[in-house]
Design a protein around this motif. Structure first.
Motif, short mmCIF file in Angstrom:
data_model
loop_
_atom_site.label_atom_id
_atom_site.label_comp_id
_atom_site.label_asym_id
_atom_site.label_seq_id
_atom_site.Cartn_x
_atom_site.Cartn_y
_atom_site.Cartn_z
N LYS A 1 -7.14 6.97 -1.34
CA LYS A 1 -7.56 6.73 -2.57
C LYS A 1 -7.05 5.14 -2.98
O LYS A 1 -7.81 4.47 -3.58
CB LYS A 1 -6.63 7.50 -3.61
CG LYS A 1 -7.10 7.23 -5.18
CD LYS A 1 -6.34 8.58 -5.74
CE LYS A 1 -6.66 8.37 -7.41
NZ LYS A 1 -6.00 7.25 -7.82
N VAL A 2 -6.06 4.86 -2.62
CA VAL A 2 -5.46 3.58 -2.99
C VAL A 2 -6.20 2.35 -2.12
O VAL A 2 -6.65 1.36 -2.66
CB VAL A 2 -3.74 3.32 -2.56
CG1 VAL A 2 -3.62 1.80 -2.49
CG2 VAL A 2 -3.13 4.17 -3.49
N LYS B 1 -3.70 10.22 -0.43
CA LYS B 1 -3.27 9.28 -1.50
C LYS B 1 -3.41 8.04 -0.72
O LYS B 1 -3.86 7.06 -1.79
CB LYS B 1 -1.69 9.61 -1.41
CG LYS B 1 -1.26 10.89 -2.04
CD LYS B 1 0.21 10.80 -2.02
CE LYS B 1 0.65 12.14 -2.88
NZ LYS B 1 2.34 12.21 -2.73
N VAL B 2 -3.31 7.71 0.52
CA VAL B 2 -3.47 6.38 1.15
C VAL B 2 -5.12 5.98 0.91
O VAL B 2 -5.28 4.75 0.48
CB VAL B 2 -3.19 6.35 2.54
CG1 VAL B 2 -3.48 4.87 2.90
CG2 VAL B 2 -1.51 6.61 2.47
N SER C 1 0.92 4.15 -2.84
CA SER C 1 0.41 5.50 -2.40
C SER C 1 1.41 6.36 -2.59
O SER C 1 1.52 7.82 -2.67
CB SER C 1 -0.03 5.36 -1.08
OG SER C 1 -0.90 4.53 -0.92
N ILE D 1 0.79 -1.25 -0.14
CA ILE D 1 0.04 0.03 0.00
C ILE D 1 0.84 1.41 -0.06
O ILE D 1 0.45 2.33 -0.78
CB ILE D 1 -0.94 0.08 1.17
CG1 ILE D 1 -1.91 -1.18 1.08
CG2 ILE D 1 -1.71 1.14 1.28
CD1 ILE D 1 -2.85 -1.65 2.48
N VAL E 1 1.53 4.65 6.14
CA VAL E 1 0.36 3.89 6.21
C VAL E 1 -0.13 3.11 7.41
O VAL E 1 -1.33 3.02 7.64
CB VAL E 1 0.63 2.83 5.03
CG1 VAL E 1 -0.37 1.62 5.06
CG2 VAL E 1 1.13 3.26 3.55
#
Length: 351
Positions: free
Chosen positions: A41-42, A38-39, A14, A10, A21
């Motif tokens: 979204k992933v 960003k995280v 990201s 992850i 994370v």
């Protein structure tokens, strides 16, 4: 079975560190807003879910939720909502979730207030609150905020609370739609009736007040020029109600259309059927007795709000918030379902 993603995976996807994370997944420590986006979204793209069983067993923590709802008889509206609560509890049994029911008399504000000290002293991790009595609910939620106990609201949304989530219809819009449904059955100068069941202290519940506001506003916008009569009935006095209705119809024989903003439409439908009166009545909620009146033509429309789904989702929301550490959407409006004799047989509350 889908791919198992590690924190390292992850982080690479990201473009952030593994530590970042880890902090986001376990809700500990601060991260920048950019990294958070960003995280997240992933996580959404890979449909990430933590290993709940491993987490639950590792924590060895029990989750005690309390539901504060009106007392009910089998087949009534709140019985339907509890079916959803029961299903949620069954599905989350493996995660040490237990739901305790506390019930109050929906026609007596005092019975709600008496439960507030019990909830304050209870060792619970979350509360579900039916919002019949606004003033009392605000008092309870303020206390839960102080105790840092999350809560979910059902029945009607109350502004300026810190609820984790609300599940239910938009009460105002529901009443507005009801106004249209009745208006289309009458002429603009025809007199109509609003039927109410009196509560101790003559208090109206939050949801009913909002529904009536929407209903009246629709008629106002349409330049409705008839008169609206309020007919006060008694929650537990059926014989007295017959006398009240008899007297009202005798005094106002021209009134042959009306609405009741709760699930007791069947009581009126049965009355008009017994009298042989052709009355255009709109009510709320899909319970068996209301369905019978709809099929018999004693109710023209039912407006439904999927109570089983509400019950399931309110427990699920607390679970997601406390155990999964997920962000829960605060306002979750249910569909406003309009049911008539011709489509009621196809209606199903899917959970």
């Amino acid at each position: 079975m889908g791919k198992t993603y590690r924190i390292k995976d992850i982080a690479e996807m990201s473009g952030v560190s593994t530590g970042t994370v880890d902090r986001i997944l376990h809700n500990r420590g601060k991260v920048s807003e950019e990294a958070q986006k960003k995280v997240e979204k992933v996580l959404k793209e890979i449909d990430y879910h933590p290993n709940l069983i491993a987490r639950s067993l590792a924590l060895k923590k029990n989750y005690h939720f309390i539901t504060l709802i009106p007392s009910f008889a089998k087949g009534e509206y709140w019985d339907k909502l509890c079916e959803g609560i029961d299903k949620a509890e069954q599905e989350m049994f493996s995660y040490n979730v237990e739901v305790e029911r506390m019930c109050f008399n929906q026609y007596d504000k005092g019975s709600f207030d008496e439960l507030i000290p019990r909830i304050e002293k209870a060792d619970c991790q979350g509360v579900v609150i039916a919002t019949q009595f606004r003033e009392s609910v605000v008092k309870l939620t303020s206390r839960l905020d102080q105790l840092q106990i999350p809560y979910v609201l059902i029945d009607a949304f109350i502004e300026n609370t810190n609820c984790v989530a609300y599940y239910g219809t938009n009460s105002y819009d529901s009443g507005y739609i009801a106004g249209r449904l009745l208006y289309e059955q009458i002429n603009p100068t025809e007199n109509i009736a609003i039927f109410r069941f009196i509560r101790k202290g003559e208090m109206q519940v939050t949801q009913v007040m909002k529904r009536e506001e929407g209903f009246r506003n629709y008629l106002t916008e349409k330049d409705y020029d008839g008169r609206i009569y309020s007919v006060q009935l008694h929650a537990d006095e059926p014989e007295k109600n017959i006398q009240v209705l008899d007297a009202f119809l005798k005094e106002h024989p021209e009134v042959s259309a009306g609405i009741i903003f709760n699930s007791r439409a069947h009581l009126l439908g049965k009355y008009f059927q017994a009298k042989g009166e052709k009355f255009r009545l709109i009510g709320y909620d899909v319970i068996d007795s209301n369905i019978t009146c709809l099929n018999n033509g004693n109710i023209t429309h039912l407006i439904a709000q999927r109570p089983e789904v509400q019950g399931f989702n309110c427990i699920r929301a607390l679970f997601r918030h406390l155990v999964l550490k997920e962000k829960v959407e605060q306002i979750n409006y249910m569909p406003i379902d309009i049911l008539i004799k011709e489509n009621i047989k196809y209606y199903n509350n899917y959970i």
